[in-house]
Scaffold this active site. Structure first.
Site, PDB file in Angstrom:
ATOM      1  N   ALA A  25      16.277   1.812   2.630  1.00 34.46           N
ATOM      2  CA  ALA A  25      15.488   0.745   3.247  1.00 34.46           C
ATOM      3  C   ALA A  25      15.142  -0.287   2.184  1.00 34.46           C
ATOM      4  O   ALA A  25      15.089   0.008   0.989  1.00 34.46           O
ATOM      5  CB  ALA A  25      14.216   1.301   3.887  1.00 34.46           C
ATOM      6  N   VAL A  26      14.890  -1.516   2.668  1.00 35.29           N
ATOM      7  CA  VAL A  26      14.475  -2.609   1.791  1.00 35.29           C
ATOM      8  C   VAL A  26      13.131  -3.117   2.282  1.00 35.29           C
ATOM      9  O   VAL A  26      12.963  -3.417   3.468  1.00 35.29           O
ATOM     10  CB  VAL A  26      15.500  -3.756   1.801  1.00 35.29           C
ATOM     11  CG1 VAL A  26      15.041  -4.887   0.884  1.00 35.29           C
ATOM     12  CG2 VAL A  26      16.865  -3.247   1.368  1.00 35.29           C
ATOM     13  N   GLY A  28       9.297  -5.453   1.150  1.00 35.48           N
ATOM     14  CA  GLY A  28       8.902  -6.710   0.537  1.00 35.48           C
ATOM     15  C   GLY A  28       8.776  -6.616  -0.971  1.00 35.48           C
ATOM     16  O   GLY A  28       8.845  -7.641  -1.663  1.00 35.48           O
ATOM     17  N   ASP A 141      -2.316  -0.184   3.500  1.00 36.24           N
ATOM     18  CA  ASP A 141      -1.093  -0.760   4.065  1.00 36.24           C
ATOM     19  C   ASP A 141      -0.497   0.187   5.107  1.00 36.24           C
ATOM     20  O   ASP A 141       0.698   0.448   5.117  1.00 36.24           O
ATOM     21  CB  ASP A 141      -0.079  -1.047   2.954  1.00 36.24           C
ATOM     22  CG  ASP A 141       1.018  -2.019   3.415  1.00 36.24           C
ATOM     23  OD1 ASP A 141       0.769  -2.786   4.362  1.00 36.24           O
ATOM     24  OD2 ASP A 141       2.109  -2.004   2.827  1.00 36.24           O
TER      25      ASP A 141
END
Length: 641
Positions: A25-26, A28, A141
């Site tokens: 996964a990518v 921010g 978060d």
């Protein structure tokens, strides 16, 4: 073209240990890879900070804080962190690999979940957050991307990268927010502060999303979503899902209340409330299939806080389409001017004071931006060039080419190699006068403190000298030594002269003195025994109670440690003094047959010896007459005829 083919890390061996196999996964701030730990031969997840951020000391510090925070939370619902390090420009965390998908993938695949599955997932998330909140840590978060669901159904919370201690200020001094727009609590937006109730708010938003398949607030820009967080309550999920239980509406309303005082105080309290709501719902209410759900039914099974059945009908790839949604990514956001309410909102009611203030701030920001552009374009100002991680000579040349002067400061850095730029003042891209001076802070490399030599020093003095050197005295072990006096330091681990990070622990090995073999003093009188032990370099201590023994009264019956044991100088040997043999009454056995006589004497504690004159088997005499006393364990002879 598949962008993963262009990833320079794929197939590489990071830090000489972790072979990068695939991109998962990518985000921010970082990219997550599946990797193989070649040293321990295990698959793990490797979270690598984007190189553009790895040169920023504050982001690296936040990244390292994630490793420390997650390592503190040894909980079955928290993704474990194994290692943290850097390799060139890559800063990484080595973490537990969870085979499965994220809650975001599941929602994208399913659209919405049955209440039973939504509450199962929420309870597991709250179990993890509850452990953090009890440790006075706030995640800051929480979002579906950070909830991992394994193929075995186990739910784990990931990405403690924004964690802070409860009550600390969380906004940047520049007026920026760090977080994910769709899940920010109103107080984070307004004041930049977050406590455990900010995590609770994010869980309320996630619960709404799981029950309905959509976020409660939406918009084309982050500013529009932030405005709704501040000015609009999260709607009741039953408005989107007819038939949904009213208790779930009330749970969402309380959990996602705009006023933090109306929310549960932390995840522990919310977990108890969720359990109570679940108990009050019927099976029909728990298994209600939302209209937005796709492929529900038995596939949406239950998951528990620790061990669960799978909620997936099939695996969903984590790097699925749509993963680059800017409202779902952790981002650095400028605190936006909140747009005013539209014409319909102005009709018939007075604009809230907070909205009026937002409008004023927006107008002032627009005017200020216009003046700033004019001022910068007037030629009096320029921008600081980006020189982070450059060598000192490269950075000086870049600053000079920008028409600026420079001066150099130096500081130690654990992440930036020696001789390269750690930071600049003003920072990269900040405004500076055209003839101004940029301060380049250049790395001295990692700070190291030399372990002092403390051999032959007393333990107290060695500890004092280690602390004075900027290190911490660590574990103390003791060894025999014929060269170093008892109680003095033999050596340190690591050895004297070794470089260590400030505050690192230094173990101490202390002398127990020369090795002494304990002499045997059993059977000797108390005075003689004391003298022999003293001559051997040992101390004697007499036990307060005496015991019966075969030894004479007043002599040593037993010793501890025993003869031949190894001891150190001035160690103590405990002596137990004898009261002499215990005397017991001898039973009379004349006239009894041999077996009866033997049994009676042995029951009284004596050894029995038999002398036979004839074979009739009747006792006619005994060595100690019946009624007399003899030492327990002594031998009594009987004559049989």
């Amino acid at each position: 073209m598949d962008t993963t083919l262009q990833d320079p890390l794929l197939g590489q061996l990071l830090d000489g240990r972790y072979r990068v196999e695939a991109r998962i996964a990518v985000g921010g701030m970082a990219t997550v890879y599946r990797a193989l730990d070649t040293r321990l031969d295990r698959v793990l997840a490797l979270k690598v900070m984007h190189p553009s951020l790895a040169v920023d000391g504050s982001f690296v510090e936040r990244f390292i804080r994630e490793a420390k925070s997650a390592a503190r939370l040894a909980h079955p619902n928290v993704v474990g962190v194994f290692d943290q390090g850097a390799d060139g420009g890559y800063v990484y965390l080595a973490m537990e690999y969870v085979e499965g998908c994220t809650l975001r993938d599941l929602l994208r695949e399913r659209g919405a979940l049955q209440p039973r599955a939504a509450l199962d997932i929420l309870q597991a998330v709250l179990a993890a957050l509850g452990a953090a909140h009890l440790d006075r840590l706030v995640h800051r978060d929480m979002k579906p991307e950070n909830v991992l669901i394994g193929d075995d159904g186990r739910v784990k919370v990931a990405d403690f990268g924004l964690v802070r201690a409860v009550g600390q200020q969380t906004s940047a001094s520049t007026g920026s927010l760090l977080g994910t727009v769709s899940y920010l609590a109103p107080e984070q937006i307004e004041h930049g502060t977050a406590d455990a109730r900010a995590d609770v708010y994010a869980c309320g938003v996630m619960l709404y999303e799981m029950l309905t398949g959509a976020k409660p607030h939406s918009g084309d820009t982050p500013a529009q979503v932030l405005h709704q967080h501040l000015n609009e309550d999260v709607p009741a999920p039953s408005a989107a899902v007819p038939g949904l239980a009213g208790a779930l509406d009330a749970l969402v309303a309380r959990t996602a209340a705009r006023d933090p005082r109306r929310r549960p105080a932390d995840a522990v309290e919310l977990l108890a409330e969720v359990g109570a709501v679940r108990q009050a719902l019927t099976d029909g209410q728990l298994d209600l299939l939302p209209p937005a759900a796709v492929g529900g039914g038995a596939g949406a099974g239950a998951v528990g806080p620790e061990d669960s059945t799978a909620v997936l009908s099939r695996r969903v790839p984590r790097d699925a389409a749509g993963a680059d949604d800017s409202l779902n990514r952790t981002s650095v956001l400028p605190v936006p001017p909140v747009p005013p309410a539209g014409p319909a909102a102005r009709t018939g009611r007075r604009m809230p004071r907070r909205s009026v203030q937002a409008v004023v701030v927006a107008v002032l920001l627009v005017l200020g931006a216009g003046l700033g552009v004019w001022y910068i374009n007037s030629g009096q100002f320029t921008r600081t060039p980006g020189v982070l991680s450059m060598t000192e000579s490269e950075a000086k040349r870049a600053v000079e080419e920008a028409g600026l002067d420079w001066k150099v400061a130096r500081e130690h850095s654990e992440t930036v190699p020696k001789g390269r730029v750690v930071s600049t003042d003003p920072g990269r891209g900040e405004r500076i006068r055209s003839n101004g001076t940029v301060t380049l802070t250049v790395s001295r490399g990692p700070e190291r403190v030399e372990v002092p030599g403390v051999k032959d020093a007393s333990l107290a003095d060695a500890r004092r000298r280690i602390k004075a050197a900027g290190l911490e005295p660590g574990m103390v072990t003791r060894e025999f030594s014929g060269d170093v006096e008892r109680g003095s330091v033999i050596r340190t681990e690591p050895a004297a002269g070794t470089g260590r990070r400030p505050g690192a622990a230094v173990a101490l090995v202390v002398s127990k003195g020369e090795r002494i073999e304990v002499p045997g003093v059993v059977g000797e009188d108390e005075g003689t025994a004391r003298q022999r032990l003293t001559e051997a370099g040992l101390k004697a201590e007499v036990a307060p109670e005496r015991v019966f023994s075969e030894e004479e009264e007043g002599s040593v019956a037993r010793q501890s440690p025993a003869q031949g044991s190894v001891a150190a100088e001035d160690d103590t040997v405990t002596l137990t003094v004898s009261k002499g043999p215990e005397l017991v009454e001898v039973p009379g056995v004349e006239g009894l047959d041999e077996s009866e006589a033997r049994q009676a004497l042995e029951d009284a504690g004596f050894e029995v010896r038999v002398r036979k004159v004839f074979i009739t088997g009747t006792v006619f005499d005994q060595s100690v007459d019946g009624g007399e006393r003899a030492p327990r364990g002594s031998e009594i002879t009987i004559w049989v005829r």
